[in-house]
Design an enzyme around this catalytic site. Structure first.
Site, PDB file in Angstrom:
ATOM      1  N   GLU A  86     -10.829  -0.368   8.926  1.00 31.47           N
ATOM      2  CA  GLU A  86     -11.564   0.040  10.247  1.00 31.47           C
ATOM      3  C   GLU A  86     -12.611   0.809  10.532  1.00 31.47           C
ATOM      4  O   GLU A  86     -13.747   0.320  11.272  1.00 31.47           O
ATOM      5  CB  GLU A  86     -10.321   0.405  11.078  1.00 31.47           C
ATOM      6  CG  GLU A  86     -10.688   0.588  12.665  1.00 31.47           C
ATOM      7  CD  GLU A  86      -9.592   1.312  13.231  1.00 31.47           C
ATOM      8  OE1 GLU A  86      -9.838   2.095  14.101  1.00 31.47           O
ATOM      9  OE2 GLU A  86      -8.323   0.804  13.112  1.00 31.47           O
ATOM     10  N   ASP A  87     -12.983   1.772   9.686  1.00 27.82           N
ATOM     11  CA  ASP A  87     -14.011   2.574   9.653  1.00 27.82           C
ATOM     12  C   ASP A  87     -14.809   2.750   8.533  1.00 27.82           C
ATOM     13  O   ASP A  87     -15.789   3.770   8.458  1.00 27.82           O
ATOM     14  CB  ASP A  87     -13.223   4.062   9.898  1.00 27.82           C
ATOM     15  CG  ASP A  87     -12.415   3.980  11.405  1.00 27.82           C
ATOM     16  OD1 ASP A  87     -12.927   3.528  12.145  1.00 27.82           O
ATOM     17  OD2 ASP A  87     -11.408   4.794  11.347  1.00 27.82           O
TER      18      ASP A  87
END
Length: 704
Positions: free
Chosen positions: A73-74
């Site tokens: 996600e990051d």
């Protein structure tokens, strides 16, 4: 990371830590340079989440995925890379907790992320285990956020995450999430509860003395047990204060008794109830009947010789582990994707609440409906199991245990069992008794559902009233879809009294009513204004006169007086070959009754002389009054009159009584071309969906 490894080895001594170390190195390098709003390096978050799960006994695969849960996600790490380096199982868990991008989904990103996680949880509940631990650590550090964002996150936690933690049995995470959410959403009540706890802590705890007495008692009984004092958390104290008003000195904690075997739990219970005064109303056996979230324990309360009242939890150490960590302690107990048993011998398939959720969410195509129904689903408190079967349905499809949320009705049971086919449900029996579809079910009820035949000439559907009785999203969504696709038709004008038509024209003028009465089908207003249609000549006309002329009855009767006018009594409508008796009435007319008619007994008792009568040889046509008892539903009148016409009978008059307890009574006066066809006609009418009896009508005696 060494602390995580040490805690993990305490629960899993033989665990291979190689994957954990590689996962940490990848997470640390990929998150390097990223900072949290608190100012801490970002890697502290996945480490804290992993430590939480390790403390609850999660196995290695869960911890590996937990360390990597934010990488896709990051960071620049891809899901394909995770799968390649750590396997598809870890990749599945990481993908399950990866949020959807707001750039792609806008305001729907959060609800659709939860939908994605829930679908993934349906195959592997460890997805939600990671999410719960992730949310707990974020809630612990929520103070750095703006107040309005704190409130928004706390509300979602309260409405969605905490109920999910309850359903997955993760009490340790649930309790702390409740306290953190309570502090943000209700700061004044939270402060009051904390002050009460602080005041209690300033004084000696009376439960200490009670615990000492219990230890001595169990030691003398030769029962190996550990007796602990389990303090109540903040929200628990708040709830107890609301329930009891002023709290006593023993109300801030409970005794926890841990033993080795199930039988030891009952041995402890026996000693406590023998040597102290038990509070019977507080006893609950969740070992014999576990809660839907796998929780097992004995609950009781007693007063000791000094009048101190203590609540007690009795469980084995394994029960305690599951009570605290739920599915986290069991790995993946349901293994829905594999269709087999879980790693710790859990039940096959998913838990009932999750299976229901996955079913209805697939039909909630728009985000708003899904989000609203999810809140409603998770607001349900508890779960029941009913045993459901339907006539004419194969046992595999229509029988067996059916899990439902507490408060569910027969409507919910129908949709849980049959899906959209439940639109044609026309009634139910609960524990052998006919009942309304709105009936609230209880745990262990036996439910039998009645369905309209697939070959029904005019298919039925649910009425808007069903929405008032539906408690499950699956039922509500299906009903709303049907109602949207079938808007109510305008009410046609009723046929005037005396309207002609019948026999083969019995279907003329029929329509699908959508009234708002309380029948099982929800459309019994159709029955209430049914008169005047389907060939009924004189709606709501009672055929209770002394008799009908022989000319109308199309049947002969022979009496000793060859010139007498003979009528067949309308109260019992005799037909060949009924045993009959005649009585002379005014004007020399002879009225003929069935021997079993109440009128025969009444007139005989008053001294009236019977007139010998017999059926004339070769008599064929006759008039008869039949009563059909049925479960109320739309199109019942239409289906009955169609069957009557198919049997060659003509409807002379009909009466439909208002529904009572979801049952309706139809009374038909019919003209038959041949009395020999009466048994076949009655059998055919009994075969109509919802009809459970057809009898010859008899006029009740007037009250005296």
């Amino acid at each position: 990371m060494e602390h995580v490894a040490k805690v993990h080895r305490a629960h899993h001594p033989g665990a291979d830590l190689g994957a954990l170390r590689r996962a940490y190195l990848l997470a640390e390098s990929s998150h390097r340079g990223q900072m949290r709003k608190s100012g801490d390096p970002y890697i502290t978050h996945p480490l804290a989440v992993t430590l939480l799960l390790a403390q609850l006994g999660a196995e290695t695969t869960t911890l590996t995925a937990s360390l990597l849960h934010d990488t896709v996600e990051d960071t620049d790490v891809t899901l394909e890379q995770v799968c390649k380096e750590f396997g598809d199982e870890v990749g599945y868990l990481v993908d399950g907790v990866t949020k959807l991008e707001k750039v792609d989904h806008g305001a729907a990103a959060e609800p659709e992320t939860f939908r994605k996680m829930l679908v993934a949880t349906g195959n592997d509940v460890r997805v939600m285990s990671i999410k719960l631990a992730d949310r707990l650590h974020n809630m612990r550090t929520l103070g750095v956020m703006r107040p309005e964002k704190q409130v928004r996150i706390a509300k979602v936690t309260r409405d969605v995450l905490i109920p999910l933690a309850e359903r997955l049995g993760v009490q340790a995470l649930k309790s702390e999430l409740e306290d953190l959410t309570f502090a943000i959403l209700h700061p004044e009540e939270h402060a009051l509860a904390r002050e009460l706890i602080a005041e209690h802590a300033r004084e000696p705890d009376p439960l200490t003395g009670v615990a000492t007495s219990v230890r001595r008692l169990l030691r003398e009984a030769d029962i190996a047990a550990q007796v602990l004092i389990r303090p109540r958390h903040t929200v628990s104290v708040h709830r107890l204060r609301l329930k009891r008003g002023e709290l006593g000195p023993c109300d801030f904690g409970r005794l926890l008794v841990l033993v080795e075997e199930d039988a030891d739990c009952y041995a402890v219970l026996g000693e406590l109830h023998t040597c102290f005064t038990p509070l019977v109303a507080e006893f609950k056996d969740f070992i014999a009947a576990p809660k839907f979230n796998l929780y097992r324990s004995l609950h009781t309360a007693f007063a000791d010789e000094e009048g101190r009242v203590a609540e007690v939890l009795v469980r084995t150490r394994q029960m305690h582990r599951v009570a605290e960590a739920g599915v986290i302690a069991l790995g993946n107990p349901h293994r829905a994707s594999q269709g087999g048993e879980g790693e710790s011998g859990g039940e096959p398939g998913g838990p009932g609440w999750l299976s229901r959720l996955l079913e209805w969410q697939s039909h909630a195509t728009d985000t708003e409906t899904f989000w609203a129904e999810l809140h409603d689903e998770l607001a349900q408190d508890g779960e029941i199991t009913v045993y459901c079967a339907s006539p004419g349905v194969a046992p595999a499809a229509g029988g067996g245990a059916l899990p439902l949320p507490a408060g569910a009705t027969c409507v919910d049971a129908a949709y849980a069992r049959f899906g959209e086919a439940a639109h044609s449900c026309i009634g139910a029996r609960v524990n052998g008794r006919l009942t309304a579809l709105s009936t609230v079910l209880r745990d262990g009820d036996a439910v039998q559902l009645f369905m309209e035949p697939a070959a029904a000439s005019v298919p039925s559907g649910p009425s808007p009233e069903w929405l008032e009785h539906a408690r499950t999203p699956a039922a509500r969504i299906a009903i709303r879809h049907w109602l949207a696709a079938h808007p109510p038709a305008p009410e046609p004008e009723l046929a005037p009294a005396g309207a002609t038509g019948g026999g083969e024209d019995a279907r003329a003028g029929l329509f699908a009513g959508t009234g708002s009465s309380t029948s099982v089908r929800g459309g019994a207003a159709e029955e209430a204004h049914a008169e005047g249609r389907a060939g009924v000549r004189t709606a709501r006309r009672r055929e209770w006169g002394e008799g009908a002329p022989v000319a109308e009855a199309a049947a002969s009767v022979v009496v000793e007086e060859p010139h007498a006018v003979v009528r067949l009594a309308g109260c019992c409508t005799p037909v060949p070959p009924d045993n009959v008796t005649g009585f002379a009435v005014r004007g020399g007319t002879v009225t003929v009754h069935r021997d079993s008619c109440h009128s025969v007994a009444r007139m005989t008792a008053t001294g009236r002389r019977p007139v010998p009568v017999r059926w004339e040889q070769g008599a064929s046509g006759c008039r008869v009054t039949l009563r059909a008892e049925a479960l109320g539903r739309t199109h019942l009148l239409a289906d009955l009159t169609e069957i009557i016409a198919a049997q060659g009978a003509t409807v002379v008059s009909a009466e439909v009584e208002p529904p009572r307890e979801q049952r309706v009574l139809h009374t038909y006066t019919l003209q038959l071309p041949d009395a020999a066809g009466l048994p076949a006609l009655m059998r055919a009418m009994r075969g109509v969906a919802g009809v459970y009896d057809v009898t010859r009508a008899a006029r009740p005696l007037p009250a005296r």
